[in-house]
Design a protein around this motif. Structure first.
Motif, mmCIF file in Angstrom:
data_model
loop_
_atom_site.group_PDB
_atom_site.id
_atom_site.type_symbol
_atom_site.label_atom_id
_atom_site.label_comp_id
_atom_site.label_asym_id
_atom_site.label_seq_id
_atom_site.Cartn_x
_atom_site.Cartn_y
_atom_site.Cartn_z
ATOM 1 N N GLY A 239 -4.554 -13.196 1.664
ATOM 2 C CA GLY A 239 -3.151 -12.452 2.168
ATOM 3 C C GLY A 239 -2.837 -11.287 1.583
ATOM 4 N N LEU A 240 -3.384 -10.907 0.291
ATOM 5 C CA LEU A 240 -2.930 -9.573 -0.355
ATOM 6 C C LEU A 240 -3.667 -8.538 0.430
ATOM 7 C CD1 LEU A 240 -2.526 -8.885 -3.966
ATOM 8 C CD2 LEU A 240 -4.138 -7.609 -2.960
ATOM 9 N N LEU A 241 -5.065 -8.733 0.630
ATOM 10 C CA LEU A 241 -5.805 -7.771 1.339
ATOM 11 C C LEU A 241 -5.145 -7.482 2.795
ATOM 12 C CD1 LEU A 241 -9.637 -8.818 0.495
ATOM 13 C CD2 LEU A 241 -8.096 -6.836 -0.392
ATOM 14 N N GLU A 242 -4.750 -8.522 3.396
ATOM 15 C CA GLU A 242 -4.193 -8.482 4.689
ATOM 16 C C GLU A 242 -2.968 -7.525 4.865
ATOM 17 O OE1 GLU A 242 -4.156 -11.989 6.509
ATOM 18 O OE2 GLU A 242 -6.377 -12.366 6.825
ATOM 19 N N ARG A 243 -2.004 -7.559 3.986
ATOM 20 C CA ARG A 243 -0.518 -7.162 4.053
ATOM 21 C C ARG A 243 -0.274 -5.938 3.030
ATOM 22 N NH1 ARG A 243 -0.335 -12.610 3.566
ATOM 23 N NH2 ARG A 243 0.909 -12.413 1.622
ATOM 24 N N PHE A 244 -0.852 -5.802 1.923
ATOM 25 C CA PHE A 244 -0.749 -4.787 1.080
ATOM 26 C C PHE A 244 -1.602 -3.407 1.475
ATOM 27 C CE2 PHE A 244 1.339 -7.725 -0.988
ATOM 28 C CZ PHE A 244 1.832 -7.756 -2.338
ATOM 29 N N SER A 245 -0.936 -2.346 1.010
ATOM 30 C CA SER A 245 -1.642 -0.995 1.479
ATOM 31 C C SER A 245 -2.770 -0.912 0.301
ATOM 32 C CB SER A 245 -0.487 0.207 1.210
ATOM 33 O OG SER A 245 -0.324 0.278 -0.114
ATOM 34 N N PRO A 246 -3.809 -0.015 0.694
ATOM 35 C CA PRO A 246 -4.802 0.098 -0.218
ATOM 36 C C PRO A 246 -4.193 0.761 -1.433
ATOM 37 C CG PRO A 246 -5.062 1.196 2.197
ATOM 38 C CD PRO A 246 -4.000 0.512 2.296
ATOM 39 N N ASP A 247 -3.291 1.433 -1.620
ATOM 40 C CA ASP A 247 -2.920 1.868 -2.769
ATOM 41 C C ASP A 247 -2.136 0.744 -3.994
ATOM 42 O OD1 ASP A 247 -3.528 4.437 -2.608
ATOM 43 O OD2 ASP A 247 -1.540 5.240 -2.173
ATOM 44 N N GLU A 248 -1.656 -0.141 -2.955
ATOM 45 C CA GLU A 248 -1.099 -1.476 -3.498
ATOM 46 C C GLU A 248 -2.170 -2.475 -4.051
ATOM 47 O OE1 GLU A 248 3.283 -1.108 -1.226
ATOM 48 O OE2 GLU A 248 1.486 -2.474 -0.395
ATOM 49 N N VAL A 249 -3.052 -2.513 -3.425
ATOM 50 C CA VAL A 249 -4.183 -3.426 -3.809
ATOM 51 C C VAL A 249 -5.018 -2.991 -4.693
ATOM 52 C CG1 VAL A 249 -6.510 -4.208 -2.922
ATOM 53 C CG2 VAL A 249 -4.404 -4.280 -1.164
ATOM 54 N N ARG A 250 -5.314 -1.386 -4.791
ATOM 55 C CA ARG A 250 -5.721 -0.710 -5.973
ATOM 56 C C ARG A 250 -5.078 -1.292 -7.352
ATOM 57 N NH1 ARG A 250 -9.111 3.404 -7.231
ATOM 58 N NH2 ARG A 250 -8.598 4.779 -9.019
ATOM 59 N N ALA A 251 -3.725 -0.746 -7.053
ATOM 60 C CA ALA A 251 -2.913 -1.168 -8.379
ATOM 61 C C ALA A 251 -3.108 -2.575 -8.925
ATOM 62 C CB ALA A 251 -1.374 -0.986 -8.052
ATOM 63 N N VAL A 252 -3.221 -3.496 -7.933
ATOM 64 C CA VAL A 252 -3.185 -4.931 -8.420
ATOM 65 C C VAL A 252 -4.651 -5.092 -9.050
ATOM 66 C CG1 VAL A 252 -3.343 -7.378 -7.511
ATOM 67 C CG2 VAL A 252 -1.724 -5.854 -6.598
ATOM 68 N N LEU A 253 -5.708 -4.654 -8.417
ATOM 69 C CA LEU A 253 -7.052 -4.693 -9.012
ATOM 70 C C LEU A 253 -7.039 -3.931 -10.208
ATOM 71 C CD1 LEU A 253 -9.327 -3.731 -5.891
ATOM 72 C CD2 LEU A 253 -8.933 -6.055 -7.088
ATOM 73 N N ALA A 254 -6.307 -2.807 -10.560
ATOM 74 C CA ALA A 254 -6.186 -2.191 -11.858
ATOM 75 C C ALA A 254 -5.452 -2.820 -12.901
ATOM 76 C CB ALA A 254 -5.390 -0.879 -11.855
ATOM 77 N N HIS A 255 -4.501 -3.916 -12.470
ATOM 78 C CA HIS A 255 -3.664 -4.533 -13.463
ATOM 79 C C HIS A 255 -4.846 -5.871 -13.836
ATOM 80 C CE1 HIS A 255 -0.401 -7.652 -14.701
ATOM 81 N NE2 HIS A 255 -1.354 -8.354 -14.188
#
Length: 295
Positions: A131-147
Motif C-alpha cells: 500500500g505504501l508503494l502504491e500510494r506514496f510518491s517516490p520522495d515520500e517512499v525514500r523518506a520512509v526508507l531513510a527512517h
C-alpha cells in the motif's frame, strides 16, 4: 496458528538456553543452604539469565519471525522497475548511513507502513507495505526508507532488546523478593516456598511488568524521533515531513502490522491519553513539529 507455534517455539528455546546456561555456571538455586532465606546474588543471576534469554532469542530470530508473520517477500532479483528502484534506493541510503545493505522486502498490506529488524546493523531487513508503494510518491517512499535505515544505523533493535532484558531481570528479581516477604513475614512459612510465594510473585510480576512496559515504550518513542532525524538527514527534512503527513492522513485506516512488530514500524494506531503511555510511537503531529523545529 503460525503465531501460536512461533510463540511456543520461542518460549521453549528460552527455557532450554536458560537451563543450559544455569547448568554451565553451576547454579544450584536462589535459596540459602537452610532453604529459608533468599540468596540475592544467586537470585539476580537466575533472573538475569531468564530475563536476557527471552529478549536475545527474540532479537536473533527477529528477521525470520518478521518474514513469517508479515508474509514479506524478500527481493533477491528485481523483477519490475519499482523493485529495481527500491533496491537502488536502499543501497544508496545504506551507503550514506555507513552500514551494509540490508535485505529488502515487500509485504502484502493495504496500510502504508514499513519496518526494519535484525540482530545487528549489518544483517538487517527493511520492508515496506504494498500500500505504501502504491500510494506514496517516490520522495515520500525514500523518506520512509531513510527512517528505517536510521533505525538500523542507530542500532535500535539491539538497544531495545538489551533494555527489555534489563527490565525483565528486575521485574523477576523484585517480584520474587516481594513473594518471599509475603510468604515468610505474613504467612509465616518456615522453609522452602509456600503457595503464598507463587501467588504473590505472579501478582507482583503483573504489576511491575505493566510499569516496566511504560519504560520500554518511553525509550521506543525517543528512538522514533532519532530515526526521523536520520531520515531527514538522508532524504531531506521536507521529504520526511511530507511522508509523516501522508501517514497522518491515513491514520484512521486499520493497522495490519503484527503486534510483535508494531515497535519496528513507522506508524502506530491512535491511542487514548492513558494508552499513550504504552505507545511505541509518539503522535505524528509531535514528530512533524520536531522536524519543523529542526529546520
Amino acid at each position: 496458528m503460525m503465531r501460536i507455534l512461533l510463540f511456543l517455539a520461542t518460549n521453549l528455546a528460552v527455557l532450554l538456553i536458560a537451563s543450559i546456561t544455569l547448568s554451565l555456571i553451576g547454579f544450584t538455586g536462589y535459596m540459602d543452604a537452610a532453604g529459608v532465606n533468599l540468596d540475592l546474588q544467586q537470585l539476580l543471576v537466575f533472573c538475569a539469565v531468564f530475563g536476557f534469554s527471552g529478549s536475545i532469542i527474540s532479537l536473533l530470530i527477529s528477521k525470520w519471525m518478521a518474514k513469517m508473520s508479515t508474509k514479506t517477500q524478500v527481493i533477491s532479483q528485481p523483477r519490475t522497475r519499482h523493485e529495481q528502484w527500491l533496491m537502488q534506493t536502499v543501497e544508496e541510503l545504506s551507503r550514506e548511513a555507513g552500514i551494509k545493505m540490508p535485505e529488502v522486502g515487500i509485504f502484502p498490506a493495504y496500510e502504508a507502513n514499513a519496518f526494519a529488524t535484525g540482530w545487528n546493523k549489518n544483517d538487517a531487513l527493511v520492508a515496506v507495505s504494498q500500500g505504501l508503494l502504491e500510494r506514496f510518491s517516490p520522495d515520500e517512499v525514500r523518506a520512509v526508507l531513510a527512517h528505517e535505515i536510521g533505525h538500523v544505523a542507530n542500532g535500535d533493535m539491539v538497544t531495545l532488546a538489551l533494555i527489555q532484558g534489563v527490565v525483565n531481570t528486575f521485574v523477576m528479581f523484585f517480584a520474587r523478593i516481594f513473594g518471599n516477604f509475603v510468604d515468610k513475614a505474613i504467612f509465616k512459612n518456615e522453609s522452602g516456598h509456600g503457595i503464598a510465594f507463587y501467588v504473590a510473585t505472579i501478582v507482583a510480576e503483573l504489576v511491575l511488568g505493566i510499569l516496566a512496559t511504560t519504560i520500554v515504550m518511553w525509550f521506543s518513542r525517543k528512538r522514533e524521533f532519532r530515526a526521523d532525524d536520520a531520515g531527514a538527514r538522508l532524504a531531506g527534512t521536507g521529504a520526511m515531513i511530507g511522508a509523516l503527513q501522508r501517514l497522518q492522513a491515513e491514520q484512521n485506516l486499520p493497522a495490519q502490522m503484527p503486534d510483535s512488530l508494531t515497535a519496528f514500524g513507522i506508524r502506530s494506531a491512535k491511542q487514548s491519553a492513558l494508552a499513550s503511555l504504552f505507545m511505541s510511537h509518539p503522535p505524528l503531529e509531535d514528530r512533524i513539529a520536531a522536524l519543523r523545529q529542526r529546520g
